[in-house]
Design a protein around this motif. Structure first.
Motif, PDB file in Angstrom:
ATOM      1  N   CYS A   1       0.838  -1.197   0.000  1.00  0.00           N
ATOM      2  CA  CYS A   1       0.000   0.000   0.000  1.00  0.00           C
ATOM      3  C   CYS A   1       0.883   1.262   0.000  1.00  0.00           C
ATOM      4  CB  CYS A   1      -0.877  -0.063   1.252  1.00  0.00           C
ATOM      5  SG  CYS A   1      -2.265   1.008   1.209  1.00  0.00           S
ATOM      6  N   ALA A   2       1.948   1.226   0.812  1.00  0.00           N
ATOM      7  CA  ALA A   2       2.858   2.384   0.874  1.00  0.00           C
ATOM      8  C   ALA A   2       3.540   2.590  -0.480  1.00  0.00           C
ATOM      9  CB  ALA A   2       3.898   2.162   1.966  1.00  0.00           C
TER      10      ALA A   2
ATOM     11  N   GLU B   1       1.058   4.056  -2.889  1.00  0.00           N
ATOM     12  CA  GLU B   1       0.840   5.477  -2.568  1.00  0.00           C
ATOM     13  C   GLU B   1       1.988   6.331  -3.123  1.00  0.00           C
ATOM     14  OE1 GLU B   1      -0.514   6.984   1.515  1.00  0.00           O
ATOM     15  OE2 GLU B   1       1.492   7.824   1.333  1.00  0.00           O
TER      16      GLU B   1
ATOM     17  N   HIS C   1     -10.525  15.339  -0.588  1.00  0.00           N
ATOM     18  CA  HIS C   1     -10.909  14.949   0.772  1.00  0.00           C
ATOM     19  C   HIS C   1     -12.077  13.971   0.832  1.00  0.00           C
ATOM     20  CE1 HIS C   1      -8.048  17.790   2.218  1.00  0.00           C
ATOM     21  NE2 HIS C   1      -8.613  18.739   1.516  1.00  0.00           N
TER      22      HIS C   1
ATOM     23  N   VAL D   1     -13.450  10.103   0.361  1.00  0.00           N
ATOM     24  CA  VAL D   1     -12.811   8.791   0.496  1.00  0.00           C
ATOM     25  C   VAL D   1     -13.439   7.791  -0.474  1.00  0.00           C
ATOM     26  CG1 VAL D   1     -12.253   6.906   2.079  1.00  0.00           C
ATOM     27  CG2 VAL D   1     -12.327   9.248   2.924  1.00  0.00           C
TER      28      VAL D   1
ATOM     29  N   THR E   1      -7.681   8.683  -0.785  1.00  0.00           N
ATOM     30  CA  THR E   1      -8.096  10.067  -0.561  1.00  0.00           C
ATOM     31  C   THR E   1      -7.102  10.978  -1.257  1.00  0.00           C
ATOM     32  OG1 THR E   1      -8.813   9.438   1.643  1.00  0.00           O
ATOM     33  CG2 THR E   1      -8.656  11.769   1.221  1.00  0.00           C
TER      34      THR E   1
ATOM     35  N   THR F   1      -5.779  14.751  -1.072  1.00  0.00           N
ATOM     36  CA  THR F   1      -5.862  15.889  -0.145  1.00  0.00           C
ATOM     37  C   THR F   1      -5.677  17.232  -0.846  1.00  0.00           C
ATOM     38  OG1 THR F   1      -3.497  15.889   0.344  1.00  0.00           O
ATOM     39  CG2 THR F   1      -4.878  14.463   1.708  1.00  0.00           C
TER      40      THR F   1
ATOM     41  N   LYS G   1      -2.811  17.926  -2.094  1.00  0.00           N
ATOM     42  CA  LYS G   1      -1.345  17.976  -2.186  1.00  0.00           C
ATOM     43  C   LYS G   1      -0.800  16.603  -2.531  1.00  0.00           C
ATOM     44  CE  LYS G   1      -0.286  21.679   1.056  1.00  0.00           C
ATOM     45  NZ  LYS G   1       0.127  21.985   2.418  1.00  0.00           N
ATOM     46  N   GLN G   2      -1.456  15.586  -2.007  1.00  0.00           N
ATOM     47  CA  GLN G   2      -0.967  14.230  -2.243  1.00  0.00           C
ATOM     48  C   GLN G   2      -2.096  13.204  -2.107  1.00  0.00           C
ATOM     49  OE1 GLN G   2       1.368  14.213   1.876  1.00  0.00           O
ATOM     50  NE2 GLN G   2       1.201  12.177   1.045  1.00  0.00           N
TER      51      GLN G   2
ATOM     52  N   MET H   1      -3.433   9.755  -0.425  1.00  0.00           N
ATOM     53  CA  MET H   1      -3.201   8.921   0.753  1.00  0.00           C
ATOM     54  C   MET H   1      -3.961   7.625   0.544  1.00  0.00           C
ATOM     55  SD  MET H   1      -3.190  11.241   4.114  1.00  0.00           S
ATOM     56  CE  MET H   1      -2.299  12.767   4.209  1.00  0.00           C
ATOM     57  N   LEU H   2      -3.273   6.553   0.821  1.00  0.00           N
ATOM     58  CA  LEU H   2      -3.832   5.235   0.549  1.00  0.00           C
ATOM     59  C   LEU H   2      -3.734   4.393   1.818  1.00  0.00           C
ATOM     60  CD1 LEU H   2      -4.775   4.152  -2.225  1.00  0.00           C
ATOM     61  CD2 LEU H   2      -2.579   3.039  -2.439  1.00  0.00           C
ATOM     62  N   PHE H   3      -4.849   3.822   2.234  1.00  0.00           N
ATOM     63  CA  PHE H   3      -4.822   3.018   3.458  1.00  0.00           C
ATOM     64  C   PHE H   3      -5.433   1.649   3.197  1.00  0.00           C
ATOM     65  CE2 PHE H   3      -5.532   7.462   5.008  1.00  0.00           C
ATOM     66  CZ  PHE H   3      -4.232   7.655   5.445  1.00  0.00           C
TER      67      PHE H   3
ATOM     68  N   ARG I   1       1.605   4.352   9.626  1.00  0.00           N
ATOM     69  CA  ARG I   1       0.625   4.298   8.523  1.00  0.00           C
ATOM     70  C   ARG I   1      -0.613   3.534   8.965  1.00  0.00           C
ATOM     71  NH1 ARG I   1       1.476   5.081   3.114  1.00  0.00           N
ATOM     72  NH2 ARG I   1      -0.386   3.853   2.741  1.00  0.00           N
TER      73      ARG I   1
ATOM     74  N   ALA J   1      -4.456   4.689   9.240  1.00  0.00           N
ATOM     75  CA  ALA J   1      -5.519   3.978   8.511  1.00  0.00           C
ATOM     76  C   ALA J   1      -6.658   3.592   9.445  1.00  0.00           C
ATOM     77  CB  ALA J   1      -4.946   2.744   7.831  1.00  0.00           C
TER      78      ALA J   1
ATOM     79  N   ARG K   1     -11.288  12.248   9.342  1.00  0.00           N
ATOM     80  CA  ARG K   1     -11.923  12.816   8.156  1.00  0.00           C
ATOM     81  C   ARG K   1     -11.888  14.333   8.226  1.00  0.00           C
ATOM     82  NH1 ARG K   1     -15.736   9.234   5.841  1.00  0.00           N
ATOM     83  NH2 ARG K   1     -15.931  10.843   4.238  1.00  0.00           N
TER      84      ARG K   1
ATOM     85  N   GLN L   1      -3.444  17.146   6.930  1.00  0.00           N
ATOM     86  CA  GLN L   1      -3.950  17.146   5.552  1.00  0.00           C
ATOM     87  C   GLN L   1      -5.331  16.504   5.464  1.00  0.00           C
ATOM     88  OE1 GLN L   1      -1.082  16.256   2.364  1.00  0.00           O
ATOM     89  NE2 GLN L   1       0.355  15.913   4.020  1.00  0.00           N
TER      90      GLN L   1
END
Lengths: 200, 251
Positions: A7-8, A11, A33, A35, A50, A52, A54-55, A57-59, B53, B57, B62, B83
């Motif tokens: 995942c990292a 991302e 923002h 999801v 998501t 943001t 700027k970047q 994000m992956l979870f 991380r 997660a 939110r 962010q």
């Protein structure tokens, strides 16, 4: 832990893509923002994405509510590069979508419209002319690959259908299907007649 | 006069006066603050980033949320939370140690993260916020340094909003014997030497190894969270149980 590493890495790749194609930011402006949760049925994984502003994000192992949740097999998700088939896949029960459909479509559009200007990025390291030359070579190679692949596919189909006789022509298949439908209809009619005779 | 257990606290393998522990822990972090991030990367081979991380997660943070990043140190979690919550939310980076807060503030400002982050020097045992203030509270690698962990958990419960959640990311106990032996060798032999070479401070890193061993195991910490009032408390082991992420809700 392997899932977290994957995942990292994904991302990092997405954020690299964002730096290579700034147009992505404009395409995803309305999705900031929000999801998007993707459930990979065959891998039994839930990944949340998501943006943001700027970047990315992956979870992984995401269990919280998402603005849009997509559930499908990996091969179905690969087909989503063509946003127009989204509703077609939903009708076929290959894909479940819960929530904001526009969010899924905006991500699908943004990634399918990706057009990275490799020549510009390479020119920083190689200079304008060599970078353009390399980009052209890759472009030509891509066109050549598509053409070769198409020719190979045609040749293989003809070999299997006409020479080796291991497969049938699509027209023959269509004819076979039509015959089967006729037989099915006849059988249904016959069955109905037998029923009516028995009920007399 | 003999000291009662209520008057003492663990400081690594040593037993010290309860009042002394906070200042002794503070000295450790004053000493390592400048090299904290580089030492974290070296000591954990970068794996601490994956642990964090996973905590983010599981946080469910939110847009618009109010988040307290306790013992936030150099702001790794705050950087991401800032962010995620956007300008309509807020992140409070809290730490008892002003050296760590200064390093964190400088780092986050250098990253351009300003506007929705506040920096507050605070003691986790007596959080200076009204009841029901936060949607999410995190404490990553900080709880084991708190003198009265039960008081800290109760204080976190108090300031958490109903429906909010607490995440405790902390070193824990591995049940794999081979990994445990390897981990002990690494912690007590290699870690202090690395601290000596890089941060010119082997004692602080010896304390780190000892404090990890003195910290409650997964089930004990879960019980402590339950006792503080948290519900649906669960934990997730990471890297064979070397680190555990506990999660509890307030309803």
């Amino acid at each position: 832990m392997i899932e977290v590493i994957a995942c990292a890495a994904l991302e990092a790749a997405l954020n690299r893509l964002l730096s290579l194609e700034p147009q992505l930011d404009a395409e995803l402006h309305t999705s900031k923002h929000k999801v998007l949760c993707v459930e990979l049925r065959d891998w039994q994984q839930s990944i949340a994405l998501t943006y943001t502003g700027k970047q990315f994000m992956l979870f992984n192992q995401y269990t919280d509510p998402a603005d849009c949740k997509i559930s499908a097999n990996v091969d179905t998700l690969m087909q989503l590069s063509n946003p127009s088939i989204l509703t077609h896949l939903i009708r076929q029960d290959k894909l479940d979508l819960d929530g904001d459909l526009q969010l899924a479509q905006s991500y699908s559009n943004a990634f399918s419209n990706l057009d990275i200007n490799w020549a510009e990025h390479l020119s920083r390291y190689l200079g304008d002319a060599p970078a353009q030359q390399i980009a052209n070579c890759f472009q030509n190679a891509k066109v050549h690959r598509v053409s070769v692949s198409k020719t190979l596919q045609n040749t293989l189909s003809q070999l299997c259908q006409d020479e080796l006789k291991v497969t049938i022509h699509p027209l023959e298949l269509e004819q076979f299907k039509m015959h089967t439908r006729h037989v099915k209809n006849h059988t249904a009619q016959l069955e109905q007649r037998i029923h009516s005779l028995l009920n007399r | 006069m003999k000291e009662s257990p209520q008057d003492t606290a663990d400081f690594g393998y040593k037993t010290v006066d309860r009042e002394e522990k906070a200042s002794m822990v503070a000295d450790v972090f004053h000493s390592v603050a400048a090299k904290y991030d580089i030492m974290n990367d070296l000591m954990s081979f970068g794996i601490h980033r994956l642990w964090k991380r996973q905590a983010i997660a599981c946080s469910g943070v939110r847009k618009g949320h109010k988040v307290l990043d306790l013992a936030g140190g150099t702001g790794d979690l705050t950087a991401k939370f800032s962010q995620l919550v956007t300008d309509s939310g807020q992140v409070i980076l809290g730490d008892i140690n002003d050296s760590m807060l200064k390093v964190g503030r400088e780092k986050l400002r250098d990253l351009g993260l300003v506007g929705n982050i506040e920096y507050v020097q605070m003691n986790a045992e007596a959080l200076p916020f009204p009841d029901n203030s936060f949607d999410v509270i995190t404490i990553a690698f900080g709880l084991r340094n708190v003198t009265d962990k039960n008081a800290a958990l109760r204080s976190m419960y108090r300031v958490l909003k109903p429906g909010g959640r607490l995440l405790v990311l902390e070193f824990s106990k591995t049940d794999n014997e081979a990994l445990s032996k390897l981990y002990d060798f690494y912690s007590f032999n290699l870690l202090p030497s690395m601290g000596k070479v890089i941060a010119n401070d082997s004692e602080s890193y010896r304390y780190l190894a000892e404090s990890i061993r003195m910290h409650p195991d997964q089930e004990t910490l879960k019980g402590m969270m339950d006792e503080a009032g948290f519900e649906q408390t669960t934990y997730q082991n990471m890297t064979g149980g070397i680190v555990a992420l506990h999660r509890g809700f307030k309803y």
